[in-house]
Design a protein around this motif. Structure first.
Motif, mmCIF file in Angstrom:
data_model
loop_
_atom_site.group_PDB
_atom_site.id
_atom_site.type_symbol
_atom_site.label_atom_id
_atom_site.label_comp_id
_atom_site.label_asym_id
_atom_site.label_seq_id
_atom_site.Cartn_x
_atom_site.Cartn_y
_atom_site.Cartn_z
ATOM 1 N N ARG A 106 0.818 -1.220 0.000
ATOM 2 C CA ARG A 106 0.000 0.000 0.000
ATOM 3 C C ARG A 106 0.847 1.263 0.000
ATOM 4 N NH1 ARG A 106 -4.341 0.000 4.648
ATOM 5 N NH2 ARG A 106 -4.825 1.987 3.636
ATOM 6 N N LYS A 107 1.818 1.330 0.876
ATOM 7 C CA LYS A 107 2.571 2.572 1.093
ATOM 8 C C LYS A 107 3.944 2.602 0.426
ATOM 9 C CE LYS A 107 -0.729 3.991 3.768
ATOM 10 N NZ LYS A 107 -1.714 4.894 3.223
ATOM 11 N N GLY A 108 4.432 1.445 -0.041
ATOM 12 C CA GLY A 108 5.753 1.395 -0.663
ATOM 13 C C GLY A 108 6.853 1.443 0.376
ATOM 14 N N SER A 109 8.061 1.718 -0.089
ATOM 15 C CA SER A 109 9.211 1.771 0.810
ATOM 16 C C SER A 109 10.162 2.862 0.346
ATOM 17 C CB SER A 109 9.926 0.418 0.808
ATOM 18 O OG SER A 109 11.102 0.481 1.582
ATOM 19 N N VAL A 110 10.432 3.785 1.249
ATOM 20 C CA VAL A 110 11.378 4.870 0.973
ATOM 21 C C VAL A 110 12.366 4.905 2.126
ATOM 22 C CG1 VAL A 110 11.653 7.361 0.663
ATOM 23 C CG2 VAL A 110 9.630 6.218 -0.257
ATOM 24 N N ARG A 111 13.649 4.893 1.798
ATOM 25 C CA ARG A 111 14.702 5.009 2.805
ATOM 26 C C ARG A 111 15.684 6.073 2.359
ATOM 27 N NH1 ARG A 111 16.179 -1.189 3.146
ATOM 28 N NH2 ARG A 111 15.213 -1.020 1.144
ATOM 29 N N ASP A 112 16.024 6.953 3.270
ATOM 30 C CA ASP A 112 16.966 8.039 2.976
ATOM 31 C C ASP A 112 16.571 8.801 1.723
ATOM 32 O OD1 ASP A 112 18.543 7.291 5.192
ATOM 33 O OD2 ASP A 112 19.619 5.818 3.986
ATOM 34 N N GLY A 113 15.266 8.977 1.515
ATOM 35 C CA GLY A 113 14.775 9.726 0.372
ATOM 36 C C GLY A 113 14.767 8.947 -0.937
ATOM 37 N N MET A 117 10.476 0.878 -3.279
ATOM 38 C CA MET A 117 9.266 0.273 -3.839
ATOM 39 C C MET A 117 8.206 1.361 -3.889
ATOM 40 S SD MET A 117 7.127 -3.011 -2.566
ATOM 41 C CE MET A 117 5.391 -3.135 -2.924
ATOM 42 N N PRO A 118 7.545 1.518 -5.043
ATOM 43 C CA PRO A 118 6.505 2.552 -5.124
ATOM 44 C C PRO A 118 5.260 2.125 -4.356
ATOM 45 C CG PRO A 118 6.525 1.262 -7.128
ATOM 46 C CD PRO A 118 7.694 0.778 -6.303
ATOM 47 N N PRO A 119 4.478 3.088 -3.891
ATOM 48 C CA PRO A 119 3.199 2.737 -3.257
ATOM 49 C C PRO A 119 2.191 2.338 -4.335
ATOM 50 C CG PRO A 119 3.458 5.109 -3.345
ATOM 51 C CD PRO A 119 4.734 4.519 -3.871
ATOM 52 N N PHE A 120 1.415 1.299 -4.057
ATOM 53 C CA PHE A 120 0.410 0.849 -5.021
ATOM 54 C C PHE A 120 -1.007 1.229 -4.611
ATOM 55 C CE2 PHE A 120 3.996 -1.614 -6.402
ATOM 56 C CZ PHE A 120 3.825 -1.674 -7.780
ATOM 57 N N GLU A 121 -1.172 1.783 -3.401
ATOM 58 C CA GLU A 121 -2.497 2.248 -2.996
ATOM 59 C C GLU A 121 -2.910 3.382 -3.923
ATOM 60 O OE1 GLU A 121 -4.908 3.853 0.913
ATOM 61 O OE2 GLU A 121 -2.898 3.040 1.152
ATOM 62 N N GLY A 122 -4.132 3.306 -4.427
ATOM 63 C CA GLY A 122 -4.603 4.296 -5.384
ATOM 64 C C GLY A 122 -4.357 3.868 -6.821
ATOM 65 N N THR A 123 -3.519 2.852 -6.998
ATOM 66 C CA THR A 123 -3.244 2.320 -8.333
ATOM 67 C C THR A 123 -3.858 0.935 -8.472
ATOM 68 O OG1 THR A 123 -1.164 3.542 -8.428
ATOM 69 C CG2 THR A 123 -1.416 1.716 -9.957
ATOM 70 N N LEU A 124 -3.566 0.067 -7.509
ATOM 71 C CA LEU A 124 -4.179 -1.261 -7.475
ATOM 72 C C LEU A 124 -5.283 -1.250 -6.435
ATOM 73 C CD1 LEU A 124 -1.104 -3.695 -7.525
ATOM 74 C CD2 LEU A 124 -2.486 -2.899 -9.453
ATOM 75 N N SER A 125 -6.337 -1.980 -6.706
ATOM 76 C CA SER A 125 -7.428 -2.088 -5.741
ATOM 77 C C SER A 125 -7.019 -3.003 -4.590
ATOM 78 C CB SER A 125 -8.675 -2.657 -6.423
ATOM 79 O OG SER A 125 -8.444 -4.014 -6.806
ATOM 80 N N GLN A 126 -7.751 -2.878 -3.500
ATOM 81 C CA GLN A 126 -7.543 -3.777 -2.366
ATOM 82 C C GLN A 126 -7.712 -5.233 -2.819
ATOM 83 O OE1 GLN A 126 -9.128 -4.480 2.159
ATOM 84 N NE2 GLN A 126 -10.441 -3.248 0.880
#
Length: 142
Positions: A106-113, A117-126
């Motif tokens: 849902r939220k992806g993964s961001v470390r040190d900016g 991994m991109p967030p997929f919430e809003g792109t893929l359905s539940q």
């Protein structure tokens, strides 16, 4: 002699640029692909805490396709990672794995900016996300 060195340099530069371009496109189209969830129970707006489709054959089929369209470019075909991203066959099964999987997809993964991994919430359905999770449990390894 000057011409042959220039020619050699030009050939080397062309090969380098070609190899770099090929590497840059190695993962293909990274735009998330739509997932047809026809046949799955609609889950509504509230996010489920655990997988409502566990062992559902339709969800497994849809999840397999959705994984290949959206996840395999980084996580590998069959969820067998080539080292770019985690090997998802080792996610825990059941609710424990759901607790790891759903926040990350849902939220992806961001470390040190940096986006890992991109967030997929809003792109893929539940429904699509849970279908992917359902399929991943069929390829689980300890």
């Amino acid at each position: 002699m000057k011409h042959s060195l220039r020619n050699l340099a030009a050939v080397a530069a062309t090969l380098f640029i070609g190899a770099a371009a090929q590497h840059a496109f190695a993962h293909g189209d990274v735009v998330p692909q739509a997932v047809d969830t026809t046949g799955l129970k609609n889950l509504g707006a509230d996010w489920q805490k655990s997988n409502p489709y566990r062992k559902d054959k339709t969800a497994i089929r849809i999840g397999d396709s959705a994984f290949n369209q959206n996840c395999a470019r980084c996580h590998g075909l069959g969820a067998i990672s080539g080292g770019i991203a985690p090997d998802l066959r080792y996610l825990p099964v059941g609710d424990e794995g759901d607790e790891v999987f759903m926040p990350r997809i849902r939220k992806g993964s961001v470390r040190d900016g940096r986006v890992y991994m991109p967030p997929f919430e809003g792109t893929l359905s539940q429904e699509a996300m849970w279908a992917i999770r359902t399929w991943l449990e069929t390829v689980h390894e300890d």
